[in-house]
Design a protein around this motif. Sequence first.
Motif, PDB file in Angstrom:
ATOM      1  N   GLY A 190      20.017  34.050  46.898  1.00 60.69           N
ATOM      2  CA  GLY A 190      19.751  34.794  48.118  1.00 60.69           C
ATOM      3  C   GLY A 190      18.763  34.133  49.039  1.00 60.69           C
ATOM      4  N   THR A 191      18.520  32.837  48.863  1.00 62.87           N
ATOM      5  CA  THR A 191      17.539  32.110  49.689  1.00 62.87           C
ATOM      6  C   THR A 191      18.245  31.168  50.630  1.00 62.87           C
ATOM      7  OG1 THR A 191      17.343  30.434  47.987  1.00 62.87           O
ATOM      8  CG2 THR A 191      15.711  32.201  47.966  1.00 62.87           C
ATOM      9  N   ARG A 192      19.137  31.695  51.427  1.00 63.31           N
ATOM     10  CA  ARG A 192      19.884  30.870  52.377  1.00 63.31           C
ATOM     11  C   ARG A 192      18.920  30.150  53.197  1.00 63.31           C
ATOM     12  NH1 ARG A 192      25.347  32.546  54.909  1.00 63.31           N
ATOM     13  NH2 ARG A 192      26.475  31.773  53.160  1.00 63.31           N
TER      14      ARG A 192
ATOM     15  N   GLN B 126      23.470  24.063  47.205  1.00 63.53           N
ATOM     16  CA  GLN B 126      23.660  25.072  48.243  1.00 63.53           C
ATOM     17  C   GLN B 126      24.191  26.377  47.639  1.00 63.53           C
ATOM     18  OE1 GLN B 126      26.964  24.719  51.158  1.00 63.53           O
ATOM     19  NE2 GLN B 126      25.254  24.326  52.548  1.00 63.53           N
ATOM     20  N   LEU B 127      25.149  26.273  46.733  1.00 66.18           N
ATOM     21  CA  LEU B 127      25.686  27.461  46.068  1.00 66.18           C
ATOM     22  C   LEU B 127      24.620  28.145  45.225  1.00 66.18           C
ATOM     23  CD1 LEU B 127      29.185  26.052  45.048  1.00 66.18           C
ATOM     24  CD2 LEU B 127      28.738  27.841  46.757  1.00 66.18           C
ATOM     25  N   LEU B 128      23.747  27.362  44.603  1.00 65.92           N
ATOM     26  CA  LEU B 128      22.645  27.942  43.825  1.00 65.92           C
ATOM     27  C   LEU B 128      21.688  28.706  44.734  1.00 65.92           C
ATOM     28  CD1 LEU B 128      21.875  25.001  41.378  1.00 65.92           C
ATOM     29  CD2 LEU B 128      22.838  27.231  40.781  1.00 65.92           C
ATOM     30  N   ARG B 129      21.383  28.143  45.896  1.00 63.24           N
ATOM     31  CA  ARG B 129      20.498  28.848  46.851  1.00 63.24           C
ATOM     32  C   ARG B 129      21.147  30.143  47.326  1.00 63.24           C
ATOM     33  NH1 ARG B 129      19.730  23.580  48.544  1.00 63.24           N
ATOM     34  NH2 ARG B 129      21.156  23.820  50.313  1.00 63.24           N
TER      35      ARG B 129
ATOM     36  N   ARG C  92      33.456  23.759  31.517  1.00 58.54           N
ATOM     37  CA  ARG C  92      33.048  24.583  32.658  1.00 58.54           C
ATOM     38  C   ARG C  92      31.560  24.828  32.585  1.00 58.54           C
ATOM     39  NH1 ARG C  92      37.766  28.847  32.895  1.00 58.54           N
ATOM     40  NH2 ARG C  92      39.074  27.727  34.374  1.00 58.54           N
ATOM     41  N   PHE C  93      30.931  24.744  33.751  1.00 57.56           N
ATOM     42  CA  PHE C  93      29.512  25.024  33.871  1.00 57.56           C
ATOM     43  C   PHE C  93      29.347  26.110  34.921  1.00 57.56           C
ATOM     44  CE2 PHE C  93      30.069  20.647  32.576  1.00 57.56           C
ATOM     45  CZ  PHE C  93      29.305  20.598  31.421  1.00 57.56           C
ATOM     46  N   PRO C  94      29.234  27.374  34.498  1.00 56.29           N
ATOM     47  CA  PRO C  94      29.073  28.453  35.473  1.00 56.29           C
ATOM     48  C   PRO C  94      27.792  28.245  36.284  1.00 56.29           C
ATOM     49  CG  PRO C  94      29.462  29.318  33.257  1.00 56.29           C
ATOM     50  CD  PRO C  94      29.241  27.851  33.125  1.00 56.29           C
ATOM     51  N   LEU C  95      27.821  28.676  37.529  1.00 59.28           N
ATOM     52  CA  LEU C  95      26.678  28.505  38.421  1.00 59.28           C
ATOM     53  C   LEU C  95      25.405  29.101  37.829  1.00 59.28           C
ATOM     54  CD1 LEU C  95      26.807  26.976  41.011  1.00 59.28           C
ATOM     55  CD2 LEU C  95      27.004  29.125  42.247  1.00 59.28           C
ATOM     56  N   GLY C  96      25.531  30.208  37.136  1.00 61.10           N
ATOM     57  CA  GLY C  96      24.363  30.867  36.536  1.00 61.10           C
ATOM     58  C   GLY C  96      23.685  30.054  35.447  1.00 61.10           C
ATOM     59  N   ARG C  97      24.359  29.039  34.941  1.00 60.02           N
ATOM     60  CA  ARG C  97      23.775  28.196  33.890  1.00 60.02           C
ATOM     61  C   ARG C  97      23.388  26.812  34.397  1.00 60.02           C
ATOM     62  NH1 ARG C  97      26.432  29.943  28.259  1.00 60.02           N
ATOM     63  NH2 ARG C  97      26.405  32.147  28.714  1.00 60.02           N
ATOM     64  N   ILE C  98      23.430  26.650  35.710  1.00 59.07           N
ATOM     65  CA  ILE C  98      23.027  25.382  36.317  1.00 59.07           C
ATOM     66  C   ILE C  98      21.695  25.584  37.020  1.00 59.07           C
ATOM     67  CG2 ILE C  98      23.593  23.636  38.049  1.00 59.07           C
ATOM     68  CD1 ILE C  98      26.561  24.243  37.535  1.00 59.07           C
TER      69      ILE C  98
ATOM     70  N   ARG D 151      32.262  29.400  41.594  1.00 63.83           N
ATOM     71  CA  ARG D 151      32.185  29.778  40.176  1.00 63.83           C
ATOM     72  C   ARG D 151      31.367  28.792  39.358  1.00 63.83           C
ATOM     73  NH1 ARG D 151      37.960  30.584  37.989  1.00 63.83           N
ATOM     74  NH2 ARG D 151      36.749  30.925  36.117  1.00 63.83           N
ATOM     75  N   GLY D 152      31.205  27.546  39.861  1.00 62.35           N
ATOM     76  CA  GLY D 152      30.458  26.533  39.131  1.00 62.35           C
ATOM     77  C   GLY D 152      31.149  25.187  39.193  1.00 62.35           C
TER      78      GLY D 152
END
Length: 161
Positions: free
Chosen positions: A159-161, A152-155, A85-91, A70-71
């Motif tokens: 979708g760029t595993r 890693q979670l951002l990748r 909280r810092f959601p992954l979408g904003r990092i 979640r972040g």
Amino acid sequence: MNRPPERGTIAVWHRSVTSGWMLATGAVSMIGLLVIAVLAGEHRLMALWLLCVPVAFLVTGAVTVTVAPRGVTVRSAVLPFLRRRFPLGRIESATARWTRPIEIGGWGYRWNPGLVAVSLREGDALWITRTDKTRFVITVDDADTAADLVNQLLRQEDGTR
């Protein structure tokens, strides 16, 4: 983190960091101000207003940091409902490096234009760059693993595993 988690597993990183001197200063100051408020009626209002200072020491003197899908969440160990909280979408990215409090404005919760920090000591720190280009820094042990997991979670999210 050396290897990516297997498909279907959820990787979570969690650490706590405590500043003994901040907690001690907050506790002693709070007790002293409460004694003044009880014993010195003419200074009661001022003593009660000044309680904000030791409360700030106590709230920021012990924090927990969690990195999860979640972040990133940073919360007070004393009052857990106080959190950032810092959601992954904003990092945008995360890094780790040795950081001194003087670099980020001192000890405790710090705010400077473009930078917010929780600094309880000199040492490893997690540096988060947000999508709005502001940065959040927290001094915490094993920040390298936290930064690796965030990236890693951002990748994975991209979708760029």
